[in-house]
Design a protein around this motif. Structure first.
Motif, PDB file in Angstrom:
ATOM      1  N   SER A 139       0.847  -1.176   0.000  1.00 14.65           N
ATOM      2  CA  SER A 139       0.000   0.000   0.000  1.00 14.65           C
ATOM      3  C   SER A 139       0.892   1.238   0.000  1.00 14.65           C
ATOM      4  O   SER A 139       2.028   1.187  -0.459  1.00 14.65           O
ATOM      5  CB  SER A 139      -0.927  -0.019   1.230  1.00 14.65           C
ATOM      6  OG  SER A 139      -1.898   0.990   1.119  1.00 14.65           O
ATOM      7  N   SER A 140       0.396   2.351   0.504  1.00 12.73           N
ATOM      8  CA  SER A 140       1.198   3.573   0.556  1.00 12.73           C
ATOM      9  C   SER A 140       0.619   4.487   1.623  1.00 12.73           C
ATOM     10  O   SER A 140      -0.535   4.337   2.059  1.00 12.73           O
ATOM     11  CB  SER A 140       1.185   4.292  -0.796  1.00 12.73           C
ATOM     12  OG  SER A 140      -0.113   4.801  -1.075  1.00 12.73           O
ATOM     13  N   PHE A 141       1.424   5.451   2.046  1.00 13.93           N
ATOM     14  CA  PHE A 141       0.961   6.427   3.027  1.00 13.93           C
ATOM     15  C   PHE A 141      -0.235   7.204   2.493  1.00 13.93           C
ATOM     16  O   PHE A 141      -1.200   7.461   3.215  1.00 13.93           O
ATOM     17  CB  PHE A 141       2.111   7.378   3.367  1.00 13.93           C
ATOM     18  CG  PHE A 141       1.712   8.504   4.281  1.00 13.93           C
ATOM     19  CD1 PHE A 141       1.211   8.246   5.546  1.00 13.93           C
ATOM     20  CD2 PHE A 141       1.854   9.829   3.880  1.00 13.93           C
ATOM     21  CE1 PHE A 141       0.852   9.285   6.404  1.00 13.93           C
ATOM     22  CE2 PHE A 141       1.497  10.878   4.724  1.00 13.93           C
ATOM     23  CZ  PHE A 141       0.991  10.600   5.988  1.00 13.93           C
ATOM     24  N   GLY A 142      -0.198   7.556   1.214  1.00 16.72           N
ATOM     25  CA  GLY A 142      -1.294   8.306   0.619  1.00 16.72           C
ATOM     26  C   GLY A 142      -2.621   7.575   0.704  1.00 16.72           C
ATOM     27  O   GLY A 142      -3.659   8.172   1.020  1.00 16.72           O
ATOM     28  N   ARG A 143      -2.596   6.274   0.432  1.00 16.26           N
ATOM     29  CA  ARG A 143      -3.829   5.488   0.477  1.00 16.26           C
ATOM     30  C   ARG A 143      -4.306   5.249   1.897  1.00 16.26           C
ATOM     31  O   ARG A 143      -5.509   5.127   2.151  1.00 16.26           O
ATOM     32  CB  ARG A 143      -3.626   4.139  -0.222  1.00 16.26           C
ATOM     33  CG  ARG A 143      -3.436   4.224  -1.734  1.00 16.26           C
ATOM     34  CD  ARG A 143      -3.487   2.828  -2.336  1.00 16.26           C
ATOM     35  NE  ARG A 143      -4.798   2.223  -2.140  1.00 16.26           N
ATOM     36  CZ  ARG A 143      -4.999   0.920  -1.944  1.00 16.26           C
ATOM     37  NH1 ARG A 143      -3.985   0.081  -1.899  1.00 16.26           N
ATOM     38  NH2 ARG A 143      -6.226   0.458  -1.784  1.00 16.26           N
ATOM     39  N   CYS A 144      -3.370   5.176   2.839  1.00 13.54           N
ATOM     40  CA  CYS A 144      -3.719   4.823   4.218  1.00 13.54           C
ATOM     41  C   CYS A 144      -3.886   6.029   5.132  1.00 13.54           C
ATOM     42  O   CYS A 144      -4.281   5.878   6.288  1.00 13.54           O
ATOM     43  CB  CYS A 144      -2.651   3.895   4.799  1.00 13.54           C
ATOM     44  SG  CYS A 144      -2.543   2.284   3.989  1.00 13.54           S
ATOM     45  N   ARG A 145      -3.591   7.218   4.633  1.00 17.96           N
ATOM     46  CA  ARG A 145      -3.588   8.404   5.478  1.00 17.96           C
ATOM     47  C   ARG A 145      -4.929   8.636   6.176  1.00 17.96           C
ATOM     48  O   ARG A 145      -4.981   8.996   7.351  1.00 17.96           O
ATOM     49  CB  ARG A 145      -3.211   9.638   4.647  1.00 17.96           C
ATOM     50  CG  ARG A 145      -2.892  10.877   5.468  1.00 17.96           C
ATOM     51  CD  ARG A 145      -2.430  12.008   4.561  1.00 17.96           C
ATOM     52  NE  ARG A 145      -1.947  13.127   5.337  1.00 17.96           N
ATOM     53  CZ  ARG A 145      -2.731  14.059   5.892  1.00 17.96           C
ATOM     54  NH1 ARG A 145      -4.033  13.981   5.719  1.00 17.96           N
ATOM     55  NH2 ARG A 145      -2.206  15.043   6.600  1.00 17.96           N
ATOM     56  N   ARG A 146      -6.011   8.393   5.466  1.00 19.12           N
ATOM     57  CA  ARG A 146      -7.332   8.621   6.035  1.00 19.12           C
ATOM     58  C   ARG A 146      -7.648   7.668   7.180  1.00 19.12           C
ATOM     59  O   ARG A 146      -8.576   7.924   7.967  1.00 19.12           O
ATOM     60  CB  ARG A 146      -8.417   8.514   4.956  1.00 19.12           C
ATOM     61  CG  ARG A 146      -8.537   7.125   4.324  1.00 19.12           C
ATOM     62  CD  ARG A 146      -9.642   7.071   3.276  1.00 19.12           C
ATOM     63  NE  ARG A 146     -10.920   7.473   3.825  1.00 19.12           N
ATOM     64  CZ  ARG A 146     -11.712   6.656   4.517  1.00 19.12           C
ATOM     65  NH1 ARG A 146     -11.323   5.396   4.765  1.00 19.12           N
ATOM     66  NH2 ARG A 146     -12.866   7.088   4.963  1.00 19.12           N
ATOM     67  N   LEU A 147      -6.914   6.569   7.284  1.00 15.02           N
ATOM     68  CA  LEU A 147      -7.124   5.609   8.364  1.00 15.02           C
ATOM     69  C   LEU A 147      -6.465   6.042   9.666  1.00 15.02           C
ATOM     70  O   LEU A 147      -6.709   5.450  10.722  1.00 15.02           O
ATOM     71  CB  LEU A 147      -6.563   4.233   7.981  1.00 15.02           C
ATOM     72  CG  LEU A 147      -7.209   3.515   6.788  1.00 15.02           C
ATOM     73  CD1 LEU A 147      -6.411   2.264   6.445  1.00 15.02           C
ATOM     74  CD2 LEU A 147      -8.659   3.179   7.087  1.00 15.02           C
ATOM     75  N   LEU A 148      -5.602   7.040   9.599  1.00 15.68           N
ATOM     76  CA  LEU A 148      -4.814   7.436  10.758  1.00 15.68           C
ATOM     77  C   LEU A 148      -5.521   8.513  11.573  1.00 15.68           C
ATOM     78  O   LEU A 148      -6.125   9.438  11.025  1.00 15.68           O
ATOM     79  CB  LEU A 148      -3.452   7.959  10.311  1.00 15.68           C
ATOM     80  CG  LEU A 148      -2.554   6.963   9.581  1.00 15.68           C
ATOM     81  CD1 LEU A 148      -1.299   7.670   9.076  1.00 15.68           C
ATOM     82  CD2 LEU A 148      -2.188   5.799  10.487  1.00 15.68           C
ATOM     83  N   ARG A 149      -5.403   8.400  12.874  1.00 19.21           N
ATOM     84  CA  ARG A 149      -5.844   9.464  13.756  1.00 19.21           C
ATOM     85  C   ARG A 149      -4.958  10.685  13.549  1.00 19.21           C
ATOM     86  O   ARG A 149      -3.896  10.579  12.924  1.00 19.21           O
ATOM     87  CB  ARG A 149      -5.796   8.969  15.202  1.00 19.21           C
ATOM     88  CG  ARG A 149      -6.878   7.909  15.454  1.00 19.21           C
ATOM     89  CD  ARG A 149      -6.912   7.383  16.852  1.00 19.21           C
ATOM     90  NE  ARG A 149      -8.088   6.527  17.003  1.00 19.21           N
ATOM     91  CZ  ARG A 149      -8.112   5.392  17.696  1.00 19.21           C
ATOM     92  NH1 ARG A 149      -7.014   4.988  18.317  1.00 19.21           N
ATOM     93  NH2 ARG A 149      -9.222   4.680  17.773  1.00 19.21           N
ATOM     94  N   PRO A 150      -5.370  11.853  14.046  1.00 21.79           N
ATOM     95  CA  PRO A 150      -4.610  13.083  13.763  1.00 21.79           C
ATOM     96  C   PRO A 150      -3.120  12.989  14.047  1.00 21.79           C
ATOM     97  O   PRO A 150      -2.320  13.615  13.351  1.00 21.79           O
ATOM     98  CB  PRO A 150      -5.297  14.116  14.653  1.00 21.79           C
ATOM     99  CG  PRO A 150      -6.711  13.635  14.741  1.00 21.79           C
ATOM    100  CD  PRO A 150      -6.614  12.137  14.788  1.00 21.79           C
ATOM    101  N   ASP A 151      -2.719  12.209  15.054  1.00 23.07           N
ATOM    102  CA  ASP A 151      -1.295  12.029  15.349  1.00 23.07           C
ATOM    103  C   ASP A 151      -0.834  10.611  15.025  1.00 23.07           C
ATOM    104  O   ASP A 151       0.174  10.128  15.545  1.00 23.07           O
ATOM    105  CB  ASP A 151      -0.994  12.349  16.807  1.00 23.07           C
ATOM    106  CG  ASP A 151      -1.805  11.484  17.781  1.00 23.07           C
ATOM    107  OD1 ASP A 151      -2.735  10.787  17.310  1.00 23.07           O
ATOM    108  OD2 ASP A 151      -1.510  11.502  18.983  1.00 23.07           O
ATOM    109  N   GLY A 152      -1.570   9.926  14.133  1.00 21.48           N
ATOM    110  CA  GLY A 152      -1.271   8.537  13.795  1.00 21.48           C
ATOM    111  C   GLY A 152      -0.044   8.381  12.917  1.00 21.48           C
ATOM    112  O   GLY A 152       0.392   9.323  12.241  1.00 21.48           O
TER     113      GLY A 152
END
Length: 323
Positions: free
Chosen positions: A221-234
């Motif tokens: 995967s990639s950070f771009g695809r997974c970014r929305r899964l992260l909490r604000p400080d994830g």
């Protein structure tokens, strides 16, 4: 002794089993009769020299190390001068990336390297598969600063790294959401995952939940695809460099943007203390390596092909005939 040798880079067929001299232990070193070893993604990458920049330290035109193998388990049969941590007859296991040499009937390692005695409750086959996935998973989780009570998503939960990560997180009291294929749902639940996502039926990047950490244990995967899964400080951690090797520069940006969703890049720690920590988990039953298939040393090229197929679950073990 018999050993799997590759004198040039290429596909699995460049690995051939042939007779080579038995290595001799120097001062502080152990000669180990190898009972079992593994073929993993690291071995395949070094064999093929992919990505190409690896040749800058593996050898530009041909391999510097012609006998691969990063994991081993076996018996100490001889020691060099000054060895005081191990004795002849000890059953040991460990990790030797860089020096390599485990794809052979005998291997030499230093007594202070990543080597420890095998727990009494563990077979040599299991011990041989216990180090690579665990230490890469450990590096990622430590770099991310995972704590009890966190919520973590693990993509690629059935691989050597992913399956070790799920078990480590479970032992830490972390809530794990694991991503895998349909046929492995029960396996991953058995490793301790509280929630399981079947990627053949659902795009995990579209989950409504958010996590403290997304750990991509297969680098698909990639950070771009997974970014929305992260909490604000994830945080996002991957076992690979990512598309266009983006994870390294993104992690550098992250060092000056703390408090935001960001990438951290782990650098594995190889030491005797790490293998002793693995031994403690094995003894306590909080970690067991997942083993997919076992091949004889003579069939090691087939093991390379299977690992590169992307169908591997957990670890692929090589049984060395002399054991």
């Amino acid at each position: 002794m018999r050993a799997a040798v590759n004198t040039h880079y290429g596909p699995p067929e460049v690995v051939t089993v042939t007779d080579v001299p038995v290595p001799q232990p120097g001062a502080g070193e152990l000669l180990i009769r190898v009972a079992a070893t593994t073929v993993n993604r690291t071995d395949c990458a070094y064999r093929a020299a992919r990505p190409f920049f690896m040749r800058s330290f593996t050898g530009l035109r041909r391999p510097k190390r012609t006998i691969l193998g990063t994991e081993f388990a076996g018996e100490v049969v001889s020691t060099g001068a000054g060895v005081d941590q191990f004795s002849v007859g000890d059953l040991v296991f460990g990790y030797c990336e860089g020096r390599f040499g485990a794809h052979a009937e005998y291997a030499v390692v230093h007594q202070t390297s990543s080597v420890a005695t095998v727990p009494a409750n563990l077979s040599l086959t299991d011990a041989a598969a216990a180090t690579e996935g665990f230490h890469y998973a450990r590096s990622g989780l430590r770099r991310a600063g995972v704590r009890t009570g966190d919520e973590v998503l693990v993509n690629g939960a059935t691989g050597g790294i992913g399956s070790a990560a799920v078990q480590q997180l479970t032992a830490m009291g972390v809530a794990v959401t694991a991503v895998c294929a349909t046929e492995h749902l029960d396996l991953v639940r058995g490793l301790g995952a509280q929630h399981v996502v079947d990627y053949t039926r659902e795009d995990f990047t579209q989950l409504p939940e958010q996590f403290d950490l997304v750990f991509d244990a297969v680098g698909k995967s990639s950070f771009g695809r997974c970014r929305r899964l992260l909490r604000p400080d994830g945080l996002y951690v991957s076992s690979e460099l990512g598309p266009g090797w983006q994870n390294l520069p993104l992690s550098l940006v992250g060092t000056v943007r703390r408090g935001h969703r960001r990438v951290v890049f782990p650098f594995p720690e190889d030491s005797q203390a790490v293998v002793e920590e693995i031994r403690d988990h094995l003894e306590a039953g909080t970690f067991r390596p997942v083993i997919d298939r076992t091949y004889d040393l003579e069939d090691i090229a087939a093991a390379h092909r299977y690992v590169e197929s992307g169908r591997k679950v957990g670890n692929v073990v090589i049984t060395v005939a002399s054991a």
